[in-house]
Design a protein around this motif. Structure first.
Motif, mmCIF file in Angstrom:
data_model
loop_
_atom_site.group_PDB
_atom_site.id
_atom_site.type_symbol
_atom_site.label_atom_id
_atom_site.label_comp_id
_atom_site.label_asym_id
_atom_site.label_seq_id
_atom_site.Cartn_x
_atom_site.Cartn_y
_atom_site.Cartn_z
ATOM 1 N N UNK A 118 2.374 -0.661 7.762
ATOM 2 C CA UNK A 118 1.676 -0.573 6.294
ATOM 3 C C UNK A 118 0.763 -1.636 6.230
ATOM 4 N N UNK A 119 -0.449 -1.428 5.777
ATOM 5 C CA UNK A 119 -1.624 -2.210 5.708
ATOM 6 C C UNK A 119 -2.844 -1.314 6.077
ATOM 7 N N UNK A 120 -4.048 -2.074 5.671
ATOM 8 C CA UNK A 120 -5.317 -1.356 5.777
ATOM 9 C C UNK A 120 -5.573 -0.880 7.194
ATOM 10 N N UNK A 121 -6.066 0.224 7.441
ATOM 11 C CA UNK A 121 -6.640 0.644 8.661
ATOM 12 C C UNK A 121 -8.268 0.250 8.661
ATOM 13 N N UNK A 122 -8.801 -0.267 7.546
ATOM 14 C CA UNK A 122 -9.874 -0.931 7.722
ATOM 15 C C UNK A 122 -10.139 -2.220 6.955
ATOM 16 N N UNK A 123 -10.167 -3.284 7.601
ATOM 17 C CA UNK A 123 -9.900 -4.545 7.338
ATOM 18 C C UNK A 123 -11.180 -5.388 7.149
ATOM 19 N N UNK A 124 -10.984 -6.276 6.381
ATOM 20 C CA UNK A 124 -12.104 -7.154 5.958
ATOM 21 C C UNK A 124 -12.175 -8.517 6.797
ATOM 22 N N UNK A 125 -13.483 -8.356 7.608
ATOM 23 C CA UNK A 125 -13.529 -9.621 8.425
ATOM 24 C C UNK A 125 -13.416 -10.913 7.625
ATOM 25 N N UNK A 126 -12.748 -12.029 8.434
ATOM 26 C CA UNK A 126 -12.376 -13.281 8.047
ATOM 27 C C UNK A 126 -12.087 -13.302 6.846
ATOM 28 N N UNK B 74 15.037 2.379 -3.288
ATOM 29 C CA UNK B 74 14.023 3.458 -3.008
ATOM 30 C C UNK B 74 13.972 3.790 -1.511
ATOM 31 N N UNK B 75 13.893 5.114 -1.144
ATOM 32 C CA UNK B 75 13.776 5.797 0.098
ATOM 33 C C UNK B 75 12.402 6.237 0.421
ATOM 34 N N UNK B 76 11.825 6.197 1.820
ATOM 35 C CA UNK B 76 10.779 6.674 2.276
ATOM 36 C C UNK B 76 10.955 8.269 2.482
ATOM 37 N N UNK B 77 10.079 9.089 2.420
ATOM 38 C CA UNK B 77 10.165 10.416 2.895
ATOM 39 C C UNK B 77 9.636 10.546 4.180
ATOM 40 N N UNK C 135 0.689 -1.229 -0.067
ATOM 41 C CA UNK C 135 -0.019 0.194 -0.061
ATOM 42 C C UNK C 135 0.646 1.264 0.054
ATOM 43 N N UNK C 136 2.242 1.150 0.274
ATOM 44 C CA UNK C 136 2.783 2.351 0.255
ATOM 45 C C UNK C 136 3.622 2.414 -1.086
ATOM 46 N N UNK C 137 3.380 3.672 -1.854
ATOM 47 C CA UNK C 137 3.814 3.867 -3.107
ATOM 48 C C UNK C 137 5.092 4.710 -2.888
ATOM 49 N N UNK C 138 6.213 4.284 -3.175
ATOM 50 C CA UNK C 138 7.469 5.136 -2.960
ATOM 51 C C UNK C 138 7.610 6.266 -4.123
ATOM 52 N N UNK C 139 7.335 5.966 -5.376
ATOM 53 C CA UNK C 139 7.348 6.983 -6.333
ATOM 54 C C UNK C 139 8.639 7.265 -7.136
ATOM 55 N N UNK C 140 9.664 7.128 -6.300
ATOM 56 C CA UNK C 140 10.831 7.101 -7.159
ATOM 57 C C UNK C 140 11.722 6.105 -6.799
ATOM 58 N N UNK C 141 12.836 6.064 -7.664
ATOM 59 C CA UNK C 141 13.991 5.099 -7.170
ATOM 60 C C UNK C 141 15.450 5.351 -7.851
ATOM 61 N N UNK C 142 16.336 4.741 -7.551
ATOM 62 C CA UNK C 142 17.553 4.871 -8.386
ATOM 63 C C UNK C 142 18.092 3.662 -8.898
ATOM 64 N N UNK C 143 18.475 3.369 -9.903
ATOM 65 C CA UNK C 143 18.931 2.317 -10.534
ATOM 66 C C UNK C 143 20.642 2.222 -10.575
ATOM 67 N N UNK C 144 21.409 1.436 -9.692
ATOM 68 C CA UNK C 144 22.653 1.522 -9.527
ATOM 69 C C UNK C 144 23.419 0.122 -10.079
ATOM 70 N N UNK C 145 24.014 0.483 -11.337
ATOM 71 C CA UNK C 145 24.728 -0.496 -11.870
ATOM 72 C C UNK C 145 23.984 -0.908 -13.137
ATOM 73 N N UNK C 146 24.491 -1.859 -13.887
ATOM 74 C CA UNK C 146 23.916 -2.463 -15.170
ATOM 75 C C UNK C 146 24.549 -4.018 -15.450
ATOM 76 N N UNK C 147 24.228 -4.274 -16.568
ATOM 77 C CA UNK C 147 24.694 -5.399 -16.845
ATOM 78 C C UNK C 147 25.883 -5.604 -17.797
ATOM 79 N N UNK C 148 26.577 -4.188 -17.868
ATOM 80 C CA UNK C 148 27.791 -4.278 -18.392
ATOM 81 C C UNK C 148 29.069 -4.962 -17.667
#
Length: 812
Positions: free
Chosen positions: A291-299, A280-283, A96-109
């Protein structure tokens, strides 16, 4: 697998100065939200080798190349894609938490792309570093940093300390904070020995440990250049991936102090195997967050999670009536909520952090999607149907529509009713329902609006023609291009006033049997509930002249190839006639009818299946009578009784015939001497009493109609024992006499070999077939007059092996 690794120096650094006490805000751009690495330091280089520093602030820098090549080694990602090896999103959303951004560190070179003359130039290494000044305040108030990582590592088959690796390192005033500084790599059994700590086969991957650490083998092949002189590369399947995983650490013990956070990926130490990671880092630095629903579904099983803490102990509590299904001692639990809400608490503790969080949760009953009613049948295009959803539990998210029951399209409508208007094809409708964010989305039962296509009367063909009196041929009209079902036909004498057929005629074709005046016809067509339509009208003009009349006898016939059959025709009404295929038709007449009835007695001699068509016309009538006489011709029947042969007295001879026509299945052999049967394809001849004589058998294969073919076979019965005879000389001069040297098998069931050698012992011919002989050539060259030696071996009909040797003379 975690290990301690060195951190490459030369980092991009951002310093955050002290602010208001107990400031819980995160450092600027810690999560790459500016779309670049502003305030981060960066470095690229080779493991144990030269480096390229990119000092802070790096404003506007979103991509940095791999050391000295053009491939991108560091890149900020602002929108999600899919990694080709791992199949995971390159920008995560975790529980449920969307980070929105990330960084790619490295390649397949790999270092292969350096084109270095060095055997092991060193693998690429790249890192980014953030220098954080932890806000001053009480150490009892958590100041957390949370990141997620996903990994793509090629198995280098090295000992573990030389494998491709990803590290996250937190360094305080006193050095590396080990409890917050893990590293991840593919573990091996460390069984590589030899130069550079390696062998030709390398170290064995500890796949069980890798899988336990969350890695899995990617199905995607890659082109590896590992190994000496492997410039073309080898396609391998040995890349392992780890999906997004969250990690947290607490810096509250360092309030008012400076720490650095470094992420680094390194190819293997020799350099030919790659590594890259997504981070990716949280702000959000204000402590642990569930993280999770504050309104859960019974059973309904529901997941709650916190970022992991290295070597931590986890303690969860859930409301009364809730059950923890799995993960009780981990950072991710699956629970089955009860009917009431409450508080979820968690605590995670390791050697350098003690974090807690709570979340208040409520519950909702599971989603019930309900039923959509309003099934209807409408006519295409101009239509309207009201559909109603009832019996649901939850909110309506929208409606769905599908014309095939497979592909559904969204309808923006969150009400209980939807009006389907002007639809052109049968469509199914459903509603999407969800009872709170914690419950699953479900679809209602479907209602079907069946659409009948609009009626189209089509056209009649032919649309305008004539019919003569008594005409019973070529007198039909056909409905084409209509949409719907024929309801009835109508006729009119003026094209204005129409009368319906009685009884009703629903066929698409109408045969006009008798009219005495010009008449118009049309069809009435109706599609489902749509208004009916009429076809175009056809006009049939009446000609008061008798239609030609004639008979042909017989209508069909079958004959054998080369035979004839009489064709008798009688013209009862008509003035002229003609035949087709007259080349094989004798006595066809002169084409004139002098009186009725007019008799024609022709003779047909076709060589293949043929239709003889009699065309009769009657002066004044524009239409022609066509009558057909079909003749089926049985083609010449070829019979093969076999090649003339030799046997010895007492040797059973299996006869067998081949027939070109499978319908020629009535067989007659003659004479019957020595035959067990005379009416089958494969009788056996026993000629024990005919030693020294010759007999010729004739066989006839006939069809039921009497067409037949004949062949014969000559059998010479030797008085000798079974043997192989070879002529003493032959003359391969092309005159057709004695040109080929063959063994003659008498009483022989097979020849194993027939070999001929020249005077130097060289093999010049070899065969294992009685029918195959030597034409006196070696490698295409005709041999001169000379003497040769033969050796042959065969098996007689009793199973005895017979071997013969001798000499033969080639004479020119």
């Amino acid at each position: 697998m975690a290990r301690v690794t060195c951190i490459i120096t030369g980092l991009l650094v951002l310093s955050v100065f002290p602010g208001i006490s107990q400031d819980q805000s995160c450092p600027f751009n810690i999560n790459f939200s500016t779309g670049d690495i502003t305030t981060w330091a960066a470095k690229t280089g080779l493991v144990g080798g030269a480096t390229q520093q990119y000092a802070a602030p790096n404003t506007g820098v979103s991509a940095i190349p791999e050391y000295s090549i053009s491939t991108t080694g560091i890149q900020v990602l602002t929108s999600p894609g899919t990694d080709r090896f791992g199949g995971f999103s390159t920008v995560p959303t975790i529980n449920g938490y969307s980070y929105g951004y990330s960084i790619k560190l490295g390649s397949d070179a790999t270092s292969w792309e350096l084109r270095s003359n060095s055997r092991n130039p060193g693998g690429f290494v790249r890192s980014v570093t953030y220098t954080v000044h932890v806000p001053a305040g009480s150490p009892s108030v958590p100041y957390t940093m949370t990141y997620a990582y996903a990994l793509v590592l090629e198995n280098g088959t090295h000992n573990s300390n030389q494998q491709p690796v990803f590290t996250a390192t937190v360094r305080g005033p006193a050095g590396i904070i080990s409890c917050a500084s893990p590293s991840y790599y593919l573990p091996t059994l460390n069984d590589a020995t030899g130069g550079n700590g390696q062998t030709s086969t390398g170290a064995t991957l500890d796949s069980a440990a890798a899988i336990a650490d969350g890695f899995s083998l990617s199905p995607t092949l890659f082109l590896s250049h590992a190994g000496q002189n492997n410039n073309n590369g080898t396609l391998l399947q040995d890349v392992w991936t780890k999906p997004w995983t969250e990690v947290t650490f607490d810096l509250s013990a360092y309030r008012g102090q400076q720490v650095t956070l470094t992420f680094e990926t390194s190819n293997c130490t020799p350099g030919a195997h790659f590594a890259y990671a997504y981070i990716a880092l949280r702000n959000d630095c204000g402590g642990l967050r569930i993280s999770g629903f504050d309104n859960a579904c019974s059973n309904t099983n529901t997941v709650y999670s916190i970022p992991a803490l290295a070597n931590s102990v986890y303690t969860w509590t859930v409301p009364a009536g809730w059950d923890i299904v799995s993960g009780v001692n981990t950072n991710i639990i699956t629970v089955k909520p009860g009917s009431t809400g409450g508080i979820i608490t968690v605590r995670e503790v390791n050697s350098c952090a003690d974090l807690k969080d709570t979340i208040a949760v409520s519950t909702s009953p599971p989603t019930v999607a309900g039923n959509v009613t309003g099934d209807n049948i409408v006519c295409a295009d101009a239509n309207s149907t009201v559909l109603t959803l009832s019996g649901e539990t939850g909110g309506i998210l929208g409606w769905l529509a599908s014309t095939d029951g497979v592909t559904w399209s969204d309808i923006t409508n969150t009400t209980h009713q939807h009006t389907a208007r002007d639809i052109a094809a049968t469509t199914r409708y459903r509603a999407l329902v969800q009872n709170g964010s914690g419950c699953s989305i479900d679809t209602s039962t479907e209602a079907i609006v069946t659409v009948d296509p609009r009626s189209n009367g089509g056209s009649l063909s032919p649309s305008d023609f004539s019919i003569c009196a008594t005409q019973t041929q070529n007198n039909s009209i056909m409905l084409n291009g209509s949409v719907g079902q024929v309801q009835n036909w109508q006729y009119s004498y003026d094209g204005i006033n129409w009368n319906s057929f009685s009884p009703v005629n629903r066929s698409i074709e109408y045969n006009i049997n008798s009219i005495d005046r010009t008449t118009y016809y049309r069809a009435l067509v109706k599609s489902g509930i749509c208004p009916g339509d009429t076809s175009t009208a056809a006009r049939i003009q009446f000609v008061n002249v008798p239609f030609p009349s004639a008979t042909v006898d017989p209508g069909t016939a079958s004959i054998c190839y080369g035979t004839s059959i009489p064709v008798n025709a009688t013209i009862i009404a008509g003035t002229h006639y003609s035949w087709n295929n007259t080349a094989t038709l004798d006595n066809a007449g002169n084409g004139l009818v002098s009186s009725w009835p007019h008799t024609i007695q022709a003779m047909a001699t076709p060589q293949q299946n043929t239709d003889y068509v009699l065309s009769v016309s009657n002066a004044g009538c524009p239409n022609v009578l066509l009558d057909t006489f079909h003749v089926s011709v049985t083609q010449p029947i070829t019979v093969f009784a076999g090649n003339d042969t030799f046997i010895v007295a007492g040797q059973p001879l299996q006869l067998n015939i081949l027939v070109s026509d499978s319908l020629a299945n009535q067989y007659t052999w003659s004479p019957a001497t020595g035959l067990d049967y005379t009416d089958i394809t494969n009788p056996v001849a026993n000629l024990s009493g005919m030693a020294g004589s010759t007999i010729t058998y004739s066989v006839k294969a006939a069809t039921a109609e009497g067409c037949f073919g004949v062949d014969d076979i000559k059998v010479m019965v030797f008085a000798t024992a079974p043997d192989i005879f070879v002529p003493s000389a032959f003359t391969p001069n092309g005159d057709g006499l004695n040109d080929v040297l063959r063994p003659i098998g008498v009483g022989i069931s097979r020849i194993d070999y027939f070999r001929i050698y020249n005077r130097w012992g060289q093999l010049v011919f070899n065969a294992s077939d009685l029918e195959k002989g030597w034409d006196g050539r070696v490698n295409g060259q005709v041999q001169s007059t000379a003497t040769f030696v033969y050796v042959t071996q065969g098996v007689d009909y009793t199973g005895k092996v017979i071997t013969k040797r001798g000499s033969i003379t080639l004479v020119h």
